[in-house]
Motif scaffolding. Structure first.
Motif, mmCIF file in Angstrom:
data_model
loop_
_atom_site.group_PDB
_atom_site.id
_atom_site.type_symbol
_atom_site.label_atom_id
_atom_site.label_comp_id
_atom_site.label_asym_id
_atom_site.label_seq_id
_atom_site.Cartn_x
_atom_site.Cartn_y
_atom_site.Cartn_z
ATOM 1 N N ASN A 305 0.836 -1.217 -0.007
ATOM 2 C CA ASN A 305 0.033 0.065 -0.100
ATOM 3 C C ASN A 305 0.924 1.009 -0.052
ATOM 4 O O ASN A 305 1.622 1.433 0.858
ATOM 5 C CB ASN A 305 -0.946 -0.150 1.434
ATOM 6 N N LEU A 306 0.792 1.983 -1.105
ATOM 7 C CA LEU A 306 1.878 2.993 -1.331
ATOM 8 C C LEU A 306 1.429 4.302 -0.347
ATOM 9 O O LEU A 306 2.009 5.371 -0.334
ATOM 10 C CB LEU A 306 1.809 3.447 -2.675
ATOM 11 N N ASP A 307 0.101 4.272 0.265
ATOM 12 C CA ASP A 307 -0.302 5.044 1.052
ATOM 13 C C ASP A 307 0.563 5.733 2.009
ATOM 14 O O ASP A 307 0.698 6.634 2.937
ATOM 15 C CB ASP A 307 -1.613 5.028 1.569
ATOM 16 N N VAL A 308 1.174 4.575 2.563
ATOM 17 C CA VAL A 308 2.315 4.659 3.658
ATOM 18 C C VAL A 308 3.307 5.714 3.362
ATOM 19 O O VAL A 308 3.886 6.363 3.802
ATOM 20 C CB VAL A 308 2.962 3.304 3.956
ATOM 21 N N ILE A 309 3.868 5.350 2.164
ATOM 22 C CA ILE A 309 4.997 6.388 1.692
ATOM 23 C C ILE A 309 4.270 7.790 1.277
ATOM 24 O O ILE A 309 5.030 8.799 1.448
ATOM 25 C CB ILE A 309 5.640 5.559 0.193
ATOM 26 N N ALA A 310 2.932 7.839 0.370
ATOM 27 C CA ALA A 310 2.661 9.070 0.070
ATOM 28 C C ALA A 310 1.156 9.279 0.551
ATOM 29 O O ALA A 310 0.377 8.801 0.001
ATOM 30 C CB ALA A 310 2.513 9.099 -1.566
ATOM 31 N N PRO A 311 1.009 9.900 1.624
ATOM 32 C CA PRO A 311 -0.185 10.003 2.417
ATOM 33 C C PRO A 311 -1.279 10.661 1.567
ATOM 34 O O PRO A 311 -2.512 10.464 1.694
ATOM 35 C CB PRO A 311 0.016 10.970 3.806
ATOM 36 N N ARG A 312 -0.982 11.497 0.578
ATOM 37 C CA ARG A 312 -1.788 12.249 -0.169
ATOM 38 C C ARG A 312 -2.516 11.378 -0.979
ATOM 39 O O ARG A 312 -3.434 11.589 -1.720
ATOM 40 C CB ARG A 312 -0.995 13.346 -1.014
ATOM 41 N N LEU A 313 -2.274 10.163 -1.320
ATOM 42 C CA LEU A 313 -2.924 9.017 -1.954
ATOM 43 C C LEU A 313 -4.408 8.516 -1.552
ATOM 44 O O LEU A 313 -5.069 8.463 -2.155
ATOM 45 C CB LEU A 313 -1.948 7.746 -2.291
ATOM 46 N N GLN A 314 -4.323 8.957 -0.005
ATOM 47 C CA GLN A 314 -5.220 8.353 0.387
ATOM 48 C C GLN A 314 -6.767 9.107 0.000
ATOM 49 O O GLN A 314 -7.809 8.414 -0.015
ATOM 50 C CB GLN A 314 -5.295 8.484 2.281
ATOM 51 N N PRO A 315 -6.691 10.546 0.429
ATOM 52 C CA PRO A 315 -8.089 11.309 -0.116
ATOM 53 C C PRO A 315 -8.253 10.925 -1.732
ATOM 54 O O PRO A 315 -9.519 10.887 -1.959
ATOM 55 C CB PRO A 315 -7.815 12.752 0.303
ATOM 56 N N ILE A 316 -7.280 10.753 -2.623
ATOM 57 C CA ILE A 316 -7.593 10.461 -3.929
ATOM 58 C C ILE A 316 -8.125 9.246 -4.182
ATOM 59 O O ILE A 316 -9.225 9.118 -4.833
ATOM 60 C CB ILE A 316 -6.279 10.837 -4.797
ATOM 61 N N ASN A 317 -7.679 8.088 -3.370
ATOM 62 C CA ASN A 317 -8.369 6.881 -3.604
ATOM 63 C C ASN A 317 -9.584 6.681 -3.151
ATOM 64 O O ASN A 317 -10.547 6.315 -3.536
ATOM 65 C CB ASN A 317 -7.451 5.756 -2.921
ATOM 66 N N SER A 318 -9.906 7.548 -2.051
ATOM 67 C CA SER A 318 -11.230 7.492 -1.358
ATOM 68 C C SER A 318 -12.404 8.240 -2.446
ATOM 69 O O SER A 318 -13.312 7.915 -2.532
ATOM 70 C CB SER A 318 -11.295 8.474 -0.016
ATOM 71 N N LYS A 319 -11.734 9.207 -3.061
ATOM 72 C CA LYS A 319 -12.751 9.850 -4.012
ATOM 73 C C LYS A 319 -13.139 9.123 -5.357
ATOM 74 O O LYS A 319 -14.167 8.932 -5.754
ATOM 75 C CB LYS A 319 -12.114 11.411 -4.523
ATOM 76 N N LEU A 320 -11.791 8.374 -5.587
ATOM 77 C CA LEU A 320 -12.176 7.518 -6.907
ATOM 78 C C LEU A 320 -13.230 6.129 -6.411
ATOM 79 O O LEU A 320 -14.007 5.707 -7.276
ATOM 80 C CB LEU A 320 -10.915 6.874 -7.165
ATOM 81 N N MET A 321 -12.888 5.838 -5.083
ATOM 82 C CA MET A 321 -13.894 4.689 -4.765
ATOM 83 C C MET A 321 -15.304 5.282 -4.659
ATOM 84 O O MET A 321 -16.118 4.593 -5.103
ATOM 85 C CB MET A 321 -13.458 4.257 -3.190
#
Length: 385
Positions: A305-321
């Motif tokens: 899970n690359l969110d561990v390295i790049a926390p900014r991925l989390q809100p983007i993944n949430s919006k895509l979901m």
């Protein structure tokens, strides 16, 4: 002895009166009695001319093409009229909101125009007055097509250019369909919709059909535009995700390389357990010891899970979901205007004004008859003089 005639005295006045010739000046004044007598003699000319023009005017008024206008008044919609559309938009709003990174969200205005009553109403008026929409509607109207065929047949019989006749016909009918503000000095004034046709019933049906035609087109445009902006946002999020994942992978690989080099150095230095080094600028930190560095390398390589390295991925993944679970309802109901005066059948025709045409024709005939009689009178008077 001098004669008596030689003794006679003449005064200057008497001499002038005998020597000056007398001229008779013509009289240009018109005798009213003669004029009235001339009108009386020419009464049948006046009556015949008046009757002729009256008959022609009445015949034209009875046979001229009739035009009837149906009208309605509208205002911008109320919130309850667009509640369905507003609900559709609100479910997508979190996807467009901007995360400022400090736990707060900045609300985006990208979707605001879709649920604005004034924007929707302005869009409806613009579409109603669009020449392209008028043409598309008229091409699908049986009443207009019948009128068009009749006019083209008349043009062909008179050897006129059919293309020019068709262009003129469309331009003329475009003027018969309009949406205009009632009071230009009042911003809150309602708009009046008008549709003019050749029959009372067709005018009423055509304006209702055209309103439905524009409403459906506007509904289609709004839904398509909403779908397009959501699709664009989805592509934007995918691009952001791809960029952040690539950055995270590069960062992870660099961390693994550094840890592996640090492990080699720690083993060469026989540093197996953590030690304290007062140098915070080392390129390869060996203060953890080889055992800890081996554990770090294993942990880095196991990251999925690359969110561990790049926390900014989390809100983007949430919006895509969210986008995967949300869809635009193409059948959502909303109206872009509200009636304040329902469409009504016309009570009187716009054209022709039969009574007015008959009166004007009669007056014109009477004036022409009087002019003819007056001209004859003047010519005869000049001949007599």
């Amino acid at each position: 002895m001098p004669s008596q005639a030689s003794d006679k005295q003449y005064t200057p006045h008497q001499e002038l009166s005998f020597s000056t010739p007398v001229f008779h000046q013509p009289n240009d004044e018109i005798d009213l009695k003669e004029l009235f007598l001339a009108f009386w003699k020419g009464k049948w000319t006046i009556i015949a001319t008046t009757a002729l023009f009256s008959i022609v005017a009445v015949a034209y008024a009875l046979n001229a093409q009739q035009w009837w206008s149906s009208k309605a008044q509208i205002m911008p919609p109320q919130l309850q009229d667009i509640s369905g559309l507003s609900q559709q938009i609100q479910q997508f709003q979190p996807i467009f909101d901007i995360d400022q990174g400090d736990g707060t969200l900045l609300k985006s205005e990208e979707l605001s125009d879709f649920a604005s009553p004034d924007k929707l109403f302005g869009h409806f008026i613009q579409e109603f007055n669009s020449a392209n929409n008028k043409r598309d509607f008229l091409d699908s109207s049986q009443d207009f097509q019948q009128f068009k065929v009749q006019l083209e047949a008349e043009a062909e019989a008179e050897a006129e250019a059919e293309a020019e006749t068709t262009l003129w016909l469309y331009a003329a009918w475009f003027q018969k369909i309009s949406a205009s503000i009632v009071d230009k000095n009042d911003e809150n004034s309602p708009y009046e919709l008008s549709f003019q046709a050749t029959e009372k019933a067709s005018s009423y049906s055509l304006i209702n059909e055209y309103i439905d035609f524009i409403s459906q087109k506007l509904h289609h445009d709004v839904i398509n535009n909403l779908t397009a902006i959501i699709s664009t946002k989805k592509q934007e999020l995918f691009q952001q995700k791809t960029m952040l994942e690539l950055q995270a992978k590069n960062q992870l690989e660099i961390e693994i390389f550094r840890a592996e080099y640090a492990l080699e150095i720690a083993k060469a230095a026989n540093v197996t357990k953590p030690i304290q080094i007062n140098d915070g600028q080392q390129l390869f930190n060996i203060d953890m010891g080889s055992l800890a560095i081996e554990a770090k390398i294993a942990a880095l390589k196991s990251i999925k899970n690359l969110d561990v390295i790049a926390p900014r991925l989390q809100p983007i993944n949430s919006k895509l979901m969210m986008l995967e679970n949300l869809t635009v309802d193409n059948k959502v109901e909303f109206t872009s205007f509200r009636f304040i005066g329902d469409v009504e059948k016309p009570l009187t025709r716009d054209k022709p004004k039969r009574a007015l045409i008959a009166v004007l024709g009669t007056l014109l005939g009477g004036i022409l008859g009087v002019a003819i009689v007056l001209a004859r009178f003047v010519f005869r008077k000049e001949e007599d003089a």
